[in-house]
Motif scaffolding. Structure first.
Motif, PDB file in Angstrom:
ATOM      1  N   THR A  24      33.042 -32.655  73.120  1.00  0.00           N
ATOM      2  CA  THR A  24      31.773 -32.464  73.737  1.00  0.00           C
ATOM      3  C   THR A  24      31.372 -31.218  73.030  1.00  0.00           C
ATOM      4  O   THR A  24      31.841 -30.540  71.977  1.00  0.00           O
ATOM      5  CB  THR A  24      31.766 -32.920  74.873  1.00  0.00           C
ATOM      6  N   ASP A  25      30.124 -30.503  73.185  1.00  0.00           N
ATOM      7  CA  ASP A  25      29.700 -29.619  72.760  1.00  0.00           C
ATOM      8  C   ASP A  25      30.822 -28.241  72.798  1.00  0.00           C
ATOM      9  O   ASP A  25      31.098 -28.011  73.924  1.00  0.00           O
ATOM     10  CB  ASP A  25      28.133 -29.048  72.831  1.00  0.00           C
ATOM     11  N   ALA A  26      30.916 -27.630  71.884  1.00  0.00           N
ATOM     12  CA  ALA A  26      31.941 -26.333  72.106  1.00  0.00           C
ATOM     13  C   ALA A  26      31.049 -25.248  71.858  1.00  0.00           C
ATOM     14  O   ALA A  26      29.978 -25.278  71.712  1.00  0.00           O
ATOM     15  CB  ALA A  26      33.181 -26.811  70.764  1.00  0.00           C
ATOM     16  N   GLN A  27      31.633 -24.555  72.501  1.00  0.00           N
ATOM     17  CA  GLN A  27      30.456 -22.895  72.421  1.00  0.00           C
ATOM     18  C   GLN A  27      31.934 -22.157  72.443  1.00  0.00           C
ATOM     19  O   GLN A  27      33.145 -22.435  72.805  1.00  0.00           O
ATOM     20  CB  GLN A  27      30.669 -22.684  74.825  1.00  0.00           C
ATOM     21  N   GLY A  28      31.549 -20.916  71.681  1.00  0.00           N
ATOM     22  CA  GLY A  28      32.204 -19.613  71.767  1.00  0.00           C
ATOM     23  C   GLY A  28      33.257 -20.560  69.902  1.00  0.00           C
ATOM     24  O   GLY A  28      33.815 -19.229  70.129  1.00  0.00           O
ATOM     25  N   GLU A  29      32.750 -20.854  69.364  1.00  0.00           N
ATOM     26  CA  GLU A  29      33.990 -20.938  68.421  1.00  0.00           C
ATOM     27  C   GLU A  29      33.177 -20.298  67.258  1.00  0.00           C
ATOM     28  O   GLU A  29      33.814 -21.074  65.609  1.00  0.00           O
ATOM     29  CB  GLU A  29      34.522 -22.250  67.970  1.00  0.00           C
ATOM     30  N   GLY A  30      31.825 -20.629  67.129  1.00  0.00           N
ATOM     31  CA  GLY A  30      31.599 -20.422  65.749  1.00  0.00           C
ATOM     32  C   GLY A  30      30.812 -20.967  64.930  1.00  0.00           C
ATOM     33  O   GLY A  30      30.855 -22.067  65.382  1.00  0.00           O
ATOM     34  N   ASP A  31      31.195 -20.431  63.643  1.00  0.00           N
ATOM     35  CA  ASP A  31      30.961 -22.298  63.116  1.00  0.00           C
ATOM     36  C   ASP A  31      31.138 -23.377  62.840  1.00  0.00           C
ATOM     37  O   ASP A  31      31.207 -24.595  62.868  1.00  0.00           O
ATOM     38  CB  ASP A  31      30.005 -21.912  61.219  1.00  0.00           C
ATOM     39  N   LEU A  49      41.793 -36.748  59.541  1.00  0.00           N
ATOM     40  CA  LEU A  49      41.311 -35.739  58.767  1.00  0.00           C
ATOM     41  C   LEU A  49      40.342 -35.285  60.394  1.00  0.00           C
ATOM     42  O   LEU A  49      39.623 -35.097  60.958  1.00  0.00           O
ATOM     43  CB  LEU A  49      39.811 -36.449  57.870  1.00  0.00           C
ATOM     44  N   SER A  50      40.747 -33.953  60.489  1.00  0.00           N
ATOM     45  CA  SER A  50      40.713 -32.792  61.633  1.00  0.00           C
ATOM     46  C   SER A  50      39.973 -31.480  60.977  1.00  0.00           C
ATOM     47  O   SER A  50      39.745 -30.878  62.138  1.00  0.00           O
ATOM     48  CB  SER A  50      41.802 -31.792  61.813  1.00  0.00           C
ATOM     49  N   GLY A  51      39.235 -31.148  59.610  1.00  0.00           N
ATOM     50  CA  GLY A  51      38.202 -30.203  59.372  1.00  0.00           C
ATOM     51  C   GLY A  51      38.738 -28.730  60.230  1.00  0.00           C
ATOM     52  O   GLY A  51      39.689 -28.631  60.277  1.00  0.00           O
ATOM     53  N   ASP A  52      37.775 -27.934  60.486  1.00  0.00           N
ATOM     54  CA  ASP A  52      37.813 -26.545  61.093  1.00  0.00           C
ATOM     55  C   ASP A  52      37.716 -26.236  62.448  1.00  0.00           C
ATOM     56  O   ASP A  52      37.943 -25.066  62.893  1.00  0.00           O
ATOM     57  CB  ASP A  52      36.997 -25.689  60.315  1.00  0.00           C
ATOM     58  N   ILE A  53      38.450 -27.547  62.670  1.00  0.00           N
ATOM     59  CA  ILE A  53      38.802 -27.932  64.677  1.00  0.00           C
ATOM     60  C   ILE A  53      39.896 -26.582  65.014  1.00  0.00           C
ATOM     61  O   ILE A  53      40.860 -26.517  64.498  1.00  0.00           O
ATOM     62  CB  ILE A  53      38.710 -29.099  65.013  1.00  0.00           C
ATOM     63  N   GLU A  54      39.424 -25.847  65.542  1.00  0.00           N
ATOM     64  CA  GLU A  54      39.964 -25.158  66.567  1.00  0.00           C
ATOM     65  C   GLU A  54      40.898 -25.674  68.256  1.00  0.00           C
ATOM     66  O   GLU A  54      40.653 -26.607  68.210  1.00  0.00           O
ATOM     67  CB  GLU A  54      40.219 -23.690  66.543  1.00  0.00           C
ATOM     68  N   LEU A  61      39.948 -32.799  72.445  1.00  0.00           N
ATOM     69  CA  LEU A  61      40.073 -33.673  72.144  1.00  0.00           C
ATOM     70  C   LEU A  61      41.359 -34.542  73.313  1.00  0.00           C
ATOM     71  O   LEU A  61      41.082 -35.416  73.071  1.00  0.00           O
ATOM     72  CB  LEU A  61      41.002 -34.157  70.557  1.00  0.00           C
ATOM     73  N   LEU A  62      42.406 -33.733  73.016  1.00  0.00           N
ATOM     74  CA  LEU A  62      43.832 -34.225  74.042  1.00  0.00           C
ATOM     75  C   LEU A  62      42.944 -34.769  75.580  1.00  0.00           C
ATOM     76  O   LEU A  62      43.297 -36.165  75.515  1.00  0.00           O
ATOM     77  CB  LEU A  62      44.911 -33.041  74.219  1.00  0.00           C
ATOM     78  N   HIS A  63      41.843 -34.204  76.088  1.00  0.00           N
ATOM     79  CA  HIS A  63      41.577 -35.274  77.493  1.00  0.00           C
ATOM     80  C   HIS A  63      40.527 -35.929  76.833  1.00  0.00           C
ATOM     81  O   HIS A  63      40.439 -37.330  77.818  1.00  0.00           O
ATOM     82  CB  HIS A  63      41.193 -33.834  77.869  1.00  0.00           C
ATOM     83  N   GLU A  64      39.565 -36.232  76.121  1.00  0.00           N
ATOM     84  CA  GLU A  64      38.858 -37.208  75.913  1.00  0.00           C
ATOM     85  C   GLU A  64      38.989 -38.064  74.510  1.00  0.00           C
ATOM     86  O   GLU A  64      38.734 -39.643  75.044  1.00  0.00           O
ATOM     87  CB  GLU A  64      37.854 -36.831  75.173  1.00  0.00           C
ATOM     88  N   ALA A  65      39.991 -38.409  73.708  1.00  0.00           N
ATOM     89  CA  ALA A  65      40.383 -39.026  72.666  1.00  0.00           C
ATOM     90  C   ALA A  65      42.251 -38.592  72.612  1.00  0.00           C
ATOM     91  O   ALA A  65      41.985 -39.236  71.189  1.00  0.00           O
ATOM     92  CB  ALA A  65      39.443 -38.428  72.026  1.00  0.00           C
ATOM     93  N   ARG A  66      42.699 -38.934  73.058  1.00  0.00           N
ATOM     94  CA  ARG A  66      44.128 -38.419  72.876  1.00  0.00           C
ATOM     95  C   ARG A  66      44.514 -39.267  72.530  1.00  0.00           C
ATOM     96  O   ARG A  66      45.731 -39.871  71.191  1.00  0.00           O
ATOM     97  CB  ARG A  66      45.388 -38.037  74.545  1.00  0.00           C
TER      98      ARG A  66
END
Length: 170
Positions: A24-31, A49-54, A61-66
């Motif tokens: 869902t929309d993450a906040q506070g992680e910049g770009d 392929l995880s991209g730049d997730i933090e 992701l662990l909560h929504e799509a483990r």
């Protein structure tokens, strides 16, 4: 962020073997908050392929799509920065191969040694594009096989590893 090239045989039907795993929309992680992960399945092999997730996105992701996270190969989040690859995320994905994609001599010190250690402690083979060059592997009807490092395969006697990048591949 990150450049990936896939050489796909027409009969592989890869167009039907992927799933976008998003938070869902993450906040506070910049770009990087807009990053998504993509799970690709070919035969019985799975690549994430995880991209730049933090960390915040990893937790979501662990909560929504483990169930969608387990993978044979993981392109490690955010090049192995200290703000990603939480122990819970690494455990959920549990990759056989962890691909780090830091830029050569990057100013951020990616990948961070403590992040590499998380993958090594789980038994993941570690490859790095800054040290190993292009990484290729076979993903067919069985599991991932034949991980190949371009600089090892195409080594020339006049080529030495860049200073400070490490020794021979793991």
């Amino acid at each position: 962020n990150g450049n990936y090239r896939f050489d796909v045989e027409p009969e592989s039907h890869l167009d039907r073997g992927y799933r976008v795993v998003k938070t869902t929309d993450a906040q506070g992680e910049g770009d990087t908050s807009r990053e998504r992960a993509v799970a690709v399945t070919a035969g019985r092999s799975r690549v994430l392929l995880s991209g730049d997730i933090e960390a915040r996105s990893e937790t979501r992701l662990l909560h929504e799509a483990r169930d969608a996270l387990a993978a044979d190969v993981l392109v490690v989040p955010h090049h192995g920065s200290r703000t990603s690859s939480t122990p819970a995320f690494v455990a959920a994905v549990d990759p056989a191969v962890a691909v780090f994609t830091p830029g050569y001599r990057n100013r951020f010190g990616h990948p961070r040694p403590e992040v590499v250690a998380r993958y090594v402690s789980r038994g993941s083979a570690v490859v790095r594009t800054d040290r190993d060059g292009a990484i290729t592997f076979d993903a067919g009807s069985s599991r991932i096989a034949g991980v190949e490092r371009a600089r090892a395969v195409g080594a020339r006697y006049w080529f030495d590893l860049p200073t400070g990048v490490g020794g021979p591949p793991d």
